[in-house]
Design a protein around this motif. Sequence first.
Motif, PDB file in Angstrom:
ATOM      1  N   ASP A 144      33.345  33.203  36.014  1.00  0.00           N
ATOM      2  CA  ASP A 144      34.601  33.265  36.764  1.00  0.00           C
ATOM      3  C   ASP A 144      35.014  31.846  37.163  1.00  0.00           C
ATOM      4  O   ASP A 144      34.264  30.886  36.915  1.00  0.00           O
ATOM      5  N   ASP A 145      36.183  31.713  37.766  1.00  0.00           N
ATOM      6  CA  ASP A 145      36.698  30.375  38.100  1.00  0.00           C
ATOM      7  C   ASP A 145      36.039  29.820  39.354  1.00  0.00           C
ATOM      8  O   ASP A 145      35.801  28.617  39.455  1.00  0.00           O
ATOM      9  N   ALA A 146      35.720  30.720  40.293  1.00  0.00           N
ATOM     10  CA  ALA A 146      35.099  30.250  41.537  1.00  0.00           C
ATOM     11  C   ALA A 146      33.771  29.553  41.257  1.00  0.00           C
ATOM     12  O   ALA A 146      33.415  28.591  41.940  1.00  0.00           O
ATOM     13  N   SER A 147      33.040  30.003  40.241  1.00  0.00           N
ATOM     14  CA  SER A 147      31.732  29.387  39.972  1.00  0.00           C
ATOM     15  C   SER A 147      31.886  27.909  39.598  1.00  0.00           C
ATOM     16  O   SER A 147      30.989  27.101  39.861  1.00  0.00           O
ATOM     17  N   LEU A 148      33.024  27.544  39.039  1.00  0.00           N
ATOM     18  CA  LEU A 148      33.259  26.135  38.694  1.00  0.00           C
ATOM     19  C   LEU A 148      33.482  25.305  39.964  1.00  0.00           C
ATOM     20  O   LEU A 148      33.044  24.157  40.057  1.00  0.00           O
ATOM     21  N   VAL A 149      34.155  25.934  40.923  1.00  0.00           N
ATOM     22  CA  VAL A 149      34.415  25.271  42.207  1.00  0.00           C
ATOM     23  C   VAL A 149      33.109  25.164  43.007  1.00  0.00           C
ATOM     24  O   VAL A 149      32.820  24.137  43.625  1.00  0.00           O
ATOM     25  N   GLU A 150      32.302  26.230  42.955  1.00  0.00           N
ATOM     26  CA  GLU A 150      31.012  26.231  43.669  1.00  0.00           C
ATOM     27  C   GLU A 150      30.131  25.072  43.188  1.00  0.00           C
ATOM     28  O   GLU A 150      29.478  24.407  43.983  1.00  0.00           O
ATOM     29  N   ARG A 151      30.125  24.845  41.872  1.00  0.00           N
ATOM     30  CA  ARG A 151      29.232  23.792  41.361  1.00  0.00           C
ATOM     31  C   ARG A 151      29.700  22.387  41.757  1.00  0.00           C
ATOM     32  O   ARG A 151      28.957  21.434  41.636  1.00  0.00           O
ATOM     33  N   MET A 152      30.942  22.298  42.290  1.00  0.00           N
ATOM     34  CA  MET A 152      31.417  21.003  42.806  1.00  0.00           C
ATOM     35  C   MET A 152      31.033  20.838  44.288  1.00  0.00           C
ATOM     36  O   MET A 152      31.433  19.881  44.942  1.00  0.00           O
ATOM     37  N   GLY A 153      30.323  21.832  44.827  1.00  0.00           N
ATOM     38  CA  GLY A 153      29.868  21.740  46.219  1.00  0.00           C
ATOM     39  C   GLY A 153      30.876  22.277  47.220  1.00  0.00           C
ATOM     40  O   GLY A 153      30.689  22.146  48.427  1.00  0.00           O
ATOM     41  N   GLN A 154      31.928  22.914  46.718  1.00  0.00           N
ATOM     42  CA  GLN A 154      32.980  23.438  47.603  1.00  0.00           C
ATOM     43  C   GLN A 154      32.665  24.889  47.971  1.00  0.00           C
ATOM     44  O   GLN A 154      32.277  25.678  47.103  1.00  0.00           O
ATOM     45  N   SER A 155      32.830  25.255  49.239  1.00  0.00           N
ATOM     46  CA  SER A 155      32.556  26.654  49.584  1.00  0.00           C
ATOM     47  C   SER A 155      33.769  27.523  49.240  1.00  0.00           C
ATOM     48  O   SER A 155      34.906  27.047  49.198  1.00  0.00           O
ATOM     49  N   VAL A 156      33.476  28.780  48.955  1.00  0.00           N
ATOM     50  CA  VAL A 156      34.513  29.728  48.522  1.00  0.00           C
ATOM     51  C   VAL A 156      34.507  30.903  49.504  1.00  0.00           C
ATOM     52  O   VAL A 156      33.474  31.547  49.693  1.00  0.00           O
ATOM     53  N   ALA A 157      35.653  31.155  50.111  1.00  0.00           N
ATOM     54  CA  ALA A 157      35.749  32.272  51.060  1.00  0.00           C
ATOM     55  C   ALA A 157      35.826  33.593  50.295  1.00  0.00           C
ATOM     56  O   ALA A 157      36.357  33.653  49.181  1.00  0.00           O
ATOM     57  N   VAL A 158      35.292  34.638  50.925  1.00  0.00           N
ATOM     58  CA  VAL A 158      35.305  35.963  50.291  1.00  0.00           C
ATOM     59  C   VAL A 158      36.101  36.917  51.167  1.00  0.00           C
ATOM     60  O   VAL A 158      35.865  37.000  52.370  1.00  0.00           O
TER      61      VAL A 158
END
Length: 226
Positions: A184-198
């Motif tokens: 998914d797209d969020a996993s790319l953001v997660e690997r940059m160290g950015q948190s993702v709200a749910v």
Amino acid sequence: MNYEVIIPAAGQGKRMNAGKNKQFIELDSIPVIVHTLLVFQNHLYCSNIILVINERERSIFMDLIEKYHLNKVTKLVAGGSERQESVYNGLKAVKNELILIHDGARPFIKPSKIEELVKAAKEKGAALAAVPVKDTIKRVENNTVIETVERSTLWSVQTPQAFQLPLIMNAHKDAEENNFFGTDDASLVERMGQSVAVIFGDYTNIKLTTPDDLIVAKAILEGKEE
Ligand SMILES: Nc1ccn([C@@H]2O[C@H](COP(=O)(O)OP(=O)(O)OP(=O)(O)O)[C@@H](O)[C@H]2O)c(=O)n1
Ligand SMILES: C[C@](O)(CO)[C@H](O)COP(=O)(O)O
């Protein structure tokens, strides 16, 4: 707040085994992709829709856009061989600072969930819809249980996923440069160290993936009409 949405619809639908793009299957006489597009067409805060397609199906999509008066579909972008590539191609065509990414094959997304996501992404940078898993989850290899996984923190992730533009652009660029593929797209953001709200999604926001999902989809539609 206004947002732009990217709808990846360039997949082959191999697991659906329908002999055609699964998004052209009709539910209540309307193609799946049209159900999805109409949600955004009718959503006040959606400024425009970027539809990512397989070039070979361009004329089919153009006909549907005309027939259903989908005038918010301003760009038809060619997809890639993986969903991630398709989304990245779509991202290169966006202008708005707030972006939603939503699977063409998820026709039952509710406007209220879109609004929650837009708000969360505006505040926190990145947000996705998900639901807690209901079944017991086990790791299995060679038809044998390896372990039972602790379930209390496991969520099943859906789309839409919402992002501030620089964040998701940078994450896709870095993933491409480093040959990283996420599901998914969020996993790319997660690997940059950015948190993702749910945000709490919706169990009816299913992705049409295998033929049995069509049975569920018909039941969901019947429920909506009551
Ligand atoms: N190269 C790809 C692959 C997928 N998608 C889109 O991404 C969404 C989610 O993907 P999935 O349900 O896995 O669709 P398919 O890839 O078409 O399915 P399959 O893996 O069974 O072939 C779908 O709306 C699909 O059209 C896309 O735009 N480009
Ligand atoms: C993006 C997604 O819909 C979130 O659940 C999912 O990961 C897509 O996965 P697929 O491998 O393309 O089915």
